[in-house]
Design a protein around this motif. Sequence first.
Motif, PDB file in Angstrom:
ATOM      1  N   MET A   1      12.447   6.705   1.483  1.00 57.39           N
ATOM      2  CA  MET A   1      11.163   8.035   1.064  1.00 57.39           C
ATOM      3  C   MET A   1      10.907   9.491   1.896  1.00 57.39           C
ATOM      4  SD  MET A   1       8.193   5.374   1.835  1.00 57.39           S
ATOM      5  CE  MET A   1       6.430   6.850   1.950  1.00 57.39           C
ATOM      6  N   VAL A   2      12.623   9.114   2.295  1.00 56.83           N
ATOM      7  CA  VAL A   2      12.355  10.518   3.369  1.00 56.83           C
ATOM      8  C   VAL A   2      13.511  11.127   2.341  1.00 56.83           C
ATOM      9  CG1 VAL A   2      13.325  11.118   5.583  1.00 56.83           C
ATOM     10  CG2 VAL A   2      11.949  10.031   5.446  1.00 56.83           C
ATOM     11  N   VAL A   3      14.829  10.578   1.832  1.00 48.79           N
ATOM     12  CA  VAL A   3      15.429  11.253   1.385  1.00 48.79           C
ATOM     13  C   VAL A   3      14.873  11.706   0.249  1.00 48.79           C
ATOM     14  CG1 VAL A   3      17.381  10.343   0.288  1.00 48.79           C
ATOM     15  CG2 VAL A   3      17.366   9.846   2.408  1.00 48.79           C
ATOM     16  N   ARG A   4      14.461  10.977  -0.541  1.00 46.61           N
ATOM     17  CA  ARG A   4      13.954  10.658  -2.273  1.00 46.61           C
ATOM     18  C   ARG A   4      12.770  12.166  -1.784  1.00 46.61           C
ATOM     19  NH1 ARG A   4      11.825  11.982  -5.768  1.00 46.61           N
ATOM     20  NH2 ARG A   4      11.413  10.547  -7.905  1.00 46.61           N
TER      21      ARG A   4
ATOM     22  N   ARG B   1       3.359  10.045   5.119  1.00 45.15           N
ATOM     23  CA  ARG B   1       3.085   9.630   6.634  1.00 45.15           C
ATOM     24  C   ARG B   1       2.135   8.567   6.826  1.00 45.15           C
ATOM     25  NH1 ARG B   1      -1.118  13.965   8.676  1.00 45.15           N
ATOM     26  NH2 ARG B   1      -3.433  13.172   8.269  1.00 45.15           N
ATOM     27  N   TYR B   2       1.291   7.695   5.605  1.00 41.13           N
ATOM     28  CA  TYR B   2       0.375   6.640   5.810  1.00 41.13           C
ATOM     29  C   TYR B   2       1.704   5.220   6.549  1.00 41.13           C
ATOM     30  CZ  TYR B   2      -1.458   1.600   3.547  1.00 41.13           C
ATOM     31  OH  TYR B   2      -1.460   1.322   3.351  1.00 41.13           O
ATOM     32  N   PHE B   3       2.634   6.165   5.633  1.00 40.13           N
ATOM     33  CA  PHE B   3       3.750   4.775   6.127  1.00 40.13           C
ATOM     34  C   PHE B   3       4.196   4.697   7.572  1.00 40.13           C
ATOM     35  CE2 PHE B   3       7.399   1.988   5.774  1.00 40.13           C
ATOM     36  CZ  PHE B   3       9.059   3.015   6.954  1.00 40.13           C
ATOM     37  N   LEU B   4       3.599   5.889   8.142  1.00 37.55           N
ATOM     38  CA  LEU B   4       4.345   6.396   9.930  1.00 37.55           C
ATOM     39  C   LEU B   4       2.745   5.926  10.654  1.00 37.55           C
ATOM     40  CD1 LEU B   4       5.893   9.797   9.320  1.00 37.55           C
ATOM     41  CD2 LEU B   4       7.199   7.287  10.235  1.00 37.55           C
ATOM     42  N   PHE B   5       1.637   5.923   9.953  1.00 37.16           N
ATOM     43  CA  PHE B   5       0.896   5.159  10.602  1.00 37.16           C
ATOM     44  C   PHE B   5       0.556   4.556  10.113  1.00 37.16           C
ATOM     45  CE2 PHE B   5      -2.755   8.259  11.418  1.00 37.16           C
ATOM     46  CZ  PHE B   5      -2.415   9.335  11.313  1.00 37.16           C
ATOM     47  N   ALA B   6       0.972   3.787   9.514  1.00 38.54           N
ATOM     48  CA  ALA B   6       0.739   1.651   9.492  1.00 38.54           C
ATOM     49  C   ALA B   6       1.646   1.766  10.531  1.00 38.54           C
ATOM     50  CB  ALA B   6       1.178   1.577   7.825  1.00 38.54           C
ATOM     51  N   LEU B   7       3.389   1.931  10.449  1.00 43.68           N
ATOM     52  CA  LEU B   7       5.011   1.295  11.026  1.00 43.68           C
ATOM     53  C   LEU B   7       3.897   1.677  12.590  1.00 43.68           C
ATOM     54  CD1 LEU B   7       7.256   0.478  10.674  1.00 43.68           C
ATOM     55  CD2 LEU B   7       7.844   2.496  11.392  1.00 43.68           C
ATOM     56  N   MET B   8       3.452   2.627  12.917  1.00 43.02           N
ATOM     57  CA  MET B   8       3.008   2.689  14.802  1.00 43.02           C
ATOM     58  C   MET B   8       1.292   1.506  15.371  1.00 43.02           C
ATOM     59  SD  MET B   8       4.398   3.405  17.381  1.00 43.02           S
ATOM     60  CE  MET B   8       5.411   3.916  17.378  1.00 43.02           C
ATOM     61  N   GLY B   9       0.294   1.202  13.894  1.00 42.01           N
ATOM     62  CA  GLY B   9      -0.261   0.615  13.867  1.00 42.01           C
ATOM     63  C   GLY B   9       0.065  -0.963  13.573  1.00 42.01           C
TER      64      GLY B   9
ATOM     65  N   GLY C   1       0.912  -1.381   0.034  1.00 34.40           N
ATOM     66  CA  GLY C   1       0.344   0.200  -0.092  1.00 34.40           C
ATOM     67  C   GLY C   1       1.278   1.461  -0.227  1.00 34.40           C
ATOM     68  N   VAL C   2       1.692   1.777   1.167  1.00 37.65           N
ATOM     69  CA  VAL C   2       2.866   2.344   1.148  1.00 37.65           C
ATOM     70  C   VAL C   2       3.284   2.775  -0.397  1.00 37.65           C
ATOM     71  CG1 VAL C   2       4.965   3.482   2.047  1.00 37.65           C
ATOM     72  CG2 VAL C   2       3.670   2.438   3.459  1.00 37.65           C
ATOM     73  N   GLY C   3       3.976   1.939  -0.928  1.00 41.62           N
ATOM     74  CA  GLY C   3       4.773   1.815  -2.359  1.00 41.62           C
ATOM     75  C   GLY C   3       4.017   2.007  -3.763  1.00 41.62           C
ATOM     76  N   LEU C   4       2.969   1.757  -3.129  1.00 40.66           N
ATOM     77  CA  LEU C   4       1.454   2.095  -4.668  1.00 40.66           C
ATOM     78  C   LEU C   4       1.746   3.634  -3.926  1.00 40.66           C
ATOM     79  CD1 LEU C   4      -0.767  -0.987  -4.949  1.00 40.66           C
ATOM     80  CD2 LEU C   4       1.536  -0.238  -5.845  1.00 40.66           C
ATOM     81  N   SER C   5       1.155   4.223  -3.096  1.00 39.76           N
ATOM     82  CA  SER C   5       0.301   5.646  -2.522  1.00 39.76           C
ATOM     83  C   SER C   5       1.755   5.765  -3.545  1.00 39.76           C
ATOM     84  CB  SER C   5      -0.048   5.599  -1.523  1.00 39.76           C
ATOM     85  OG  SER C   5       0.603   4.891  -0.150  1.00 39.76           O
ATOM     86  N   ALA C   6       3.063   5.566  -3.133  1.00 44.20           N
ATOM     87  CA  ALA C   6       4.221   6.366  -2.631  1.00 44.20           C
ATOM     88  C   ALA C   6       4.364   6.437  -4.504  1.00 44.20           C
ATOM     89  CB  ALA C   6       5.343   5.654  -2.483  1.00 44.20           C
ATOM     90  N   LEU C   7       3.554   5.920  -5.461  1.00 48.86           N
ATOM     91  CA  LEU C   7       3.596   6.125  -7.190  1.00 48.86           C
ATOM     92  C   LEU C   7       3.064   7.396  -6.967  1.00 48.86           C
ATOM     93  CD1 LEU C   7       2.413   2.945  -8.335  1.00 48.86           C
ATOM     94  CD2 LEU C   7       4.943   3.256  -7.761  1.00 48.86           C
ATOM     95  N   GLY C   8       2.293   7.383  -6.345  1.00 50.55           N
ATOM     96  CA  GLY C   8       1.174   9.641  -6.274  1.00 50.55           C
ATOM     97  C   GLY C   8       2.059  10.128  -5.637  1.00 50.55           C
TER      98      GLY C   8
END
Lengths: 481, 320, 491, 105, 112
Positions: free
Chosen positions: D83-86, A155-163, A141-148
């Motif tokens: 991602m942070v660096v990018r 932000r999604y990554f950090l939320f998901a990580l904590m979750g 999910g993070v990878g796909l939203s990073a395409l956008g």
Amino acid sequence: MSPLDLLVATPLGFMLAALAFGGQGRWLILVASPLMMSLAVWLVFLPPDAAHVVGGWDLPLGILLRGDGVARVFVLGAALCAALVGLQALYEFSPQSGGPSARNRGFWPLFYLMWAGANAGFLTTDLFNLYVALEMVSLAGVGLSALGSLQAALRYFLFALMGSLAYLLGVALLFANYGTVDITLLARTAEADAATLMALAVMTGGLLVKSALFPLHGWLPPAHAAAPAPASALLSAIVVKLGFVILMRLWFEAFATLAAPIAVGLLGALGAAAVIYGSIQAMRQRQLKALVAYSTVAQVGYLFVAFPLVAAAPSAAWSGMTLHAVAHMLAKAAMFLAAGLMLKAAPGRDIADLVGLARVMPVTVTAFALAAISLMGLPPSGGFAAKFMLLDAALDQGAYIYAAVLLGGGLMAAVYLFRPIAVAFSGAHGRAVALKAPLAAVAPLALAMCAIALGFFGVAFAELAAIGAPWAQGDAIGGVP
Amino acid sequence: MSAAFDILLCLMILATAGIALFVRGAFAAIAFFIAFGNLLGLAWLALGAVNVALAEIAVGAGVTGVALILACSRLFELGDNLADVRTPLASRLGSAALCLGFTVMLAGVVLTIPPGDRLSKVVAPLLPGLGIENPVTGVLLAFRGYDTLLETFVLLGALVAAWSLTPDASRRLPPTTMVMTDPTSRIVAEAFTRLLAPAALIIAAYLVWVGSDLPGGAFQAGAVLAGALVVATLGGVVVLPRLDSLAARIALMVGPLTFLAIGLAGAALGGRFLAYPDGLEKTLIVTIEYALAISIAAGLALLAIGPPQPMPNNARADAR
Amino acid sequence: MNALVPLLLMFLPLIAAVISFALPERLAVWRNAFNILFAFVKLLLIGYLLREVEAGRSVEWRYEFLPGHDFLLRVDSLALLFVTLSVFLWLITTIYAIAYFGRGPNLARFFGFFNLCVLAATGVAISGTAITFFLFYELLTLATWPLIVHRGDEKSLRAGRIYLTYTLAGSAALLAGILWLKALVGPIEFTVPPDLGEVSPIALTLIFILCVGGLGVKAALVPFHGWLPEAMAAPAPVSALLHAVAVVKAGAFGIVRIIYDVYGVDTVAALNLGLPLAALASVTILYGSLRALMQSDLKRRLAYSTVSQVSYIILGASLVGPYAVIGGLVHLVHQGVMKITLFMCAGALANRMGIKTIADINGAGRSMPVTMFAFTIAALGMIGFPPLAGFISKWYLGTGGLQSGAPWVVAVLAASSLLNAAYFLPLIFRAWLLPRTAGTTVREFASAEDWMLVLPAAVTAALCVAVGVMAAWAFSPLGWATRIAETGYLQ
Amino acid sequence: MLVEGGHVFAVTGAVLAGLGFYSFLVKRHPIRQLLAANVVGAGVFLMLGGLGRSPGGADPFAQALVITGIVIAVALSALGAAMVVRLAACGDKDEAPLGEKREGP
Amino acid sequence: MGPEFLAVLQILSLALLAAGVLFYVAGSVGLLRFPDAPSRLHALTKADNVGLGLVSLAAAIYWGEPAIAAKIALVWLFAIISSGMTAQLLARAAPVADGSGSPAEYERESGT
């Protein structure tokens, strides 16, 4: 050779193939879609008690894969969604559609990883295995939203990580306390001691982040709105659902006996707040994809409004809840795909730019409208059947607030979903230009038609979803006698 | 006596973690984070979990530390001075209260659970069947092989996700060349690599082999190899290939591919997915471990160094 | 075999809709031919159904749609009345629409949704259970919305928005009512009235208010009628379809179902809900006529007249007297026939001569005599001029009011007839007797297609007369309504 | 009272998790948050290991879970760092949703 | 190998251990007291390596088996090499205390 294993092994194989083929990897979807669909259908027609332990290692050590009703329904829905989104992505991420080739190459492995993770998550009853599946799905999910947009993805990554960490903490506590991480074993041995309650609370918190329920939904709208259409379709349809399915398994199977009505009521209240908040936010959005993203926040709210209803009368509301989840999966994927196509043709990204699209691209707008009908819960769609069953259960139990939320939510959905459709129908000649590839609109239309067709097979769906459901084995659910 | 050592060790762990989390400078934070990782390795040794100690130090402290340091250095060069913006007092107090409560409750709950091993009595009788003595490898590769399989794909997925971020401009570039800019330093690093690399290879191979009986295993060996690879790129001895080059992809995929293939073969030969035909368990497990070690080494190295960037030092390295 | 007929009745419009959507604009001729053919086949099916129901054989198709809820299509006598009306008038409106539009843009979309409306309307008529009724009732909203916004300009979009706000809120109330009742007495099937014995009166009243409120929105009862005049922004065939046949009647038909098949007349009387409903209907009748009087735009005047006319049906249904029931049911048909004629004539006038307001109609009689003649007949019928259709229903409603001890009903009917005269007669007077005002261009029977535009209005006008004159015939709407009342509701 | 060996590490793990979670909430820079997340992860694993301690050594099942967890944690941390660096390198400016608009008119 | 011989070995390893710790302390004091990076590096690498040597010797003696002794020696060897390498690289990069902020100017080998 049982579909329980192949449903996870095949997409992993396709991920490797996609990585190996690199540029030409996108054509694999033409093989993957039919294959995965047939596996999902094969799973549906397995005998009711189909389950086996991976590698032959018995519980509590091994991992039990079980094809119960919820698994079959969600795997089938996910297969349908992913297959059709994949076909759309074939057009979206083709070299001539522009966009950096790293993005085109990166989409496919992540797509198959998510598919495998979702299937693994739906089929297993092992909590740690669910953690790994959650990680697969969130990572993809993070990878796909990073395409956008990278900002939203981070932000999604950090939320998901904590979750995930919260969820992992819960699993650790449970393993330390009971010596097993398997849901079926926990269901027999769980009792309401401090460690279990703390574990359940922490895991639920983590999973609420993953399924983007109202107070913890912050990451969803920016990530879904900015991602390319197939990516946001997958994010809204599959990623959000896995967290919800795990919560279903925890609250209605593993810890059914100690799910106190107050706690379930709290989830219901959060769900109601999500429906209202999501709908109001959706009404205020100017951009089309942001509107569709906030509608996901609202629709997830519905799923949690169903929690107290299922806790009180499991047999009535169970199929309503599952049908709503699957109908939302199909309709939301269709809507995001259609929105993506419409925005390609429209001059801008706002709803106001959709002027005259109904004439320029009638098939896509029809797909968007059919998906909207299902999301609003208007007949004859699957969304309507689900809302009807939930409303039926709510009124039977006398839960008038939840009934009001269900009805009000439907009306609010009508308000914000008819707005883009009305603009599309407006005849004043907009600067929209017809799409080169009319075939691209087939995927959203097919998905939307499935969402509508679900409305006619309510009974068959209810029977399928009830296979091996925890309440079907006699023990009443929830603290309520 | 050892209880005193445990308590002392725990205090040191908490101290280093506290500094790592709250010190102002970013580099200091990461330095202490690596120290924290090593101390954790000691804690795992005190707990008697040698496998985990190896993994924690090599992967937890090592690779993560390298990745974070590289990220910080690139951020510095990009002008992000990693300043620690002060969050308003109210929210700080709020979250402090929340976390304090959470910690106290968690500690309380943890104290109610009597420590003791849970499943070692279940694992022990099954090990001879597999022909391996190290229970952890047994659990990792056989009883919970499904988890490990999915986990290797998570690693692969993380790499693909990181590499799909690269804008087209820097597509052609290899992963950010890490060669030392100062020539003499490069010679020192190169010499060190020439010395270290063979030793690392032998140690890694030994770790994988011994993993089935004594503490060791694919992940630890992979981490050692990854470390060697990173140092090699520092010294310019090795230029890590781009992800879309065939070599990189084969190295990355050999692990998951073999694991998946053996799993499916088990299912095809009448057994079940990931069920090793009896008699062949040890050989299959060791082949999987070697394949995994290669993939993990390549994966962790590429991940630690990060995707190609349109980086100033990239440009500079090319200019010369 | 009988079970397949209702299914066929459903699938025909669906196939017609798909064909209309699919055929590109250049094959418009084929599309029109298909539409007329399918409308005609439906008419034959209705003929067959008439014979079947007359012979007493039950025609129904049942399918368990949701766990515990059946999707039931059953053709009983009441359903047949509404189905015959809607299918017949649909054939006429199709011909009229083909002539009216000629070669416009988006017509494929128009006729597609037009057929979906047919499907929804027939579904509303022949639905056997509350859930089936609600399903088609809601589908009707979805199918009519695109027709209202067909032109796509700001006015019709605004009309569409208002229409949706009213109808979706109404259907939410109806759904709540149905499900609440289901929670108390189990799934509701129309011809098997549930025993409401042990249900608390307050709950029953609340449910009644919810259901009638929900249905009242579409039946344009006073507080909820706002959307009807706004919907005039839609093209003429749509207004004719909305007012004469589909939307408005579905609401009234629903109220009739609720009163007779769900609650039963005696329960309604016992809960003394009949009178307040009758009072509300009467207020609507008068209010509608008054507002019609004040309108300068021709179509808006007709819209307000519909608001008042539909409440005749509700008035009839809410009174206990047998004649009132017959009056209400027969007005369901008569109002349909008369109003469709008025709207088709108004549409023809607007289309050909650009007549929009009352002032423009001067001298229209000379320019388009046939259309104006049909308009006059229908207008007289609305006023209640014997022996036309309107007179019969008013006559029965009046006697029904007296039978059920509500003499004020006659006063209401008389007052409304006067008001009808007040806003229709000036039109007829202007059209025939005043010279034509400048600025209106007319093509006097220039091309053949004009007969297609004018013929439908003439046919329905003739129907107004025929229905009135041959009221005593067994198969006339009156005869049919009497038989429904006797068998169904007056044991 | 002699707290059993495992509890010392388990409680340390719990405190680490709490500290890490606090730092995650307080620190705004993503790298510091990533570091905090790693500390929380290490804390959870230490807690699991501590509770799995027995005279005969650590529980192999717990060890396997921890090793799997550590590898997943490192994969995610490295992705987060990339991602942070990018994000810092290219920012979000050219990141207008690529899928939406075709380049050029 | 009488018991008293073992006792002597024990005492010897304890003594070596103490010496090793002493060197570590010296190294740490050096780290704290010296003004700039290169001098700190000097203190650290020198003192700690010797300290490590003594401690590993003590450990080798304490365990007594040659295999373990060999492994410990290997550990010590790698530690020495890596600390040497890192000291070299750090010294070249670390800014000198004279505030110029530029790395120390060491004589450059020609022709590399």
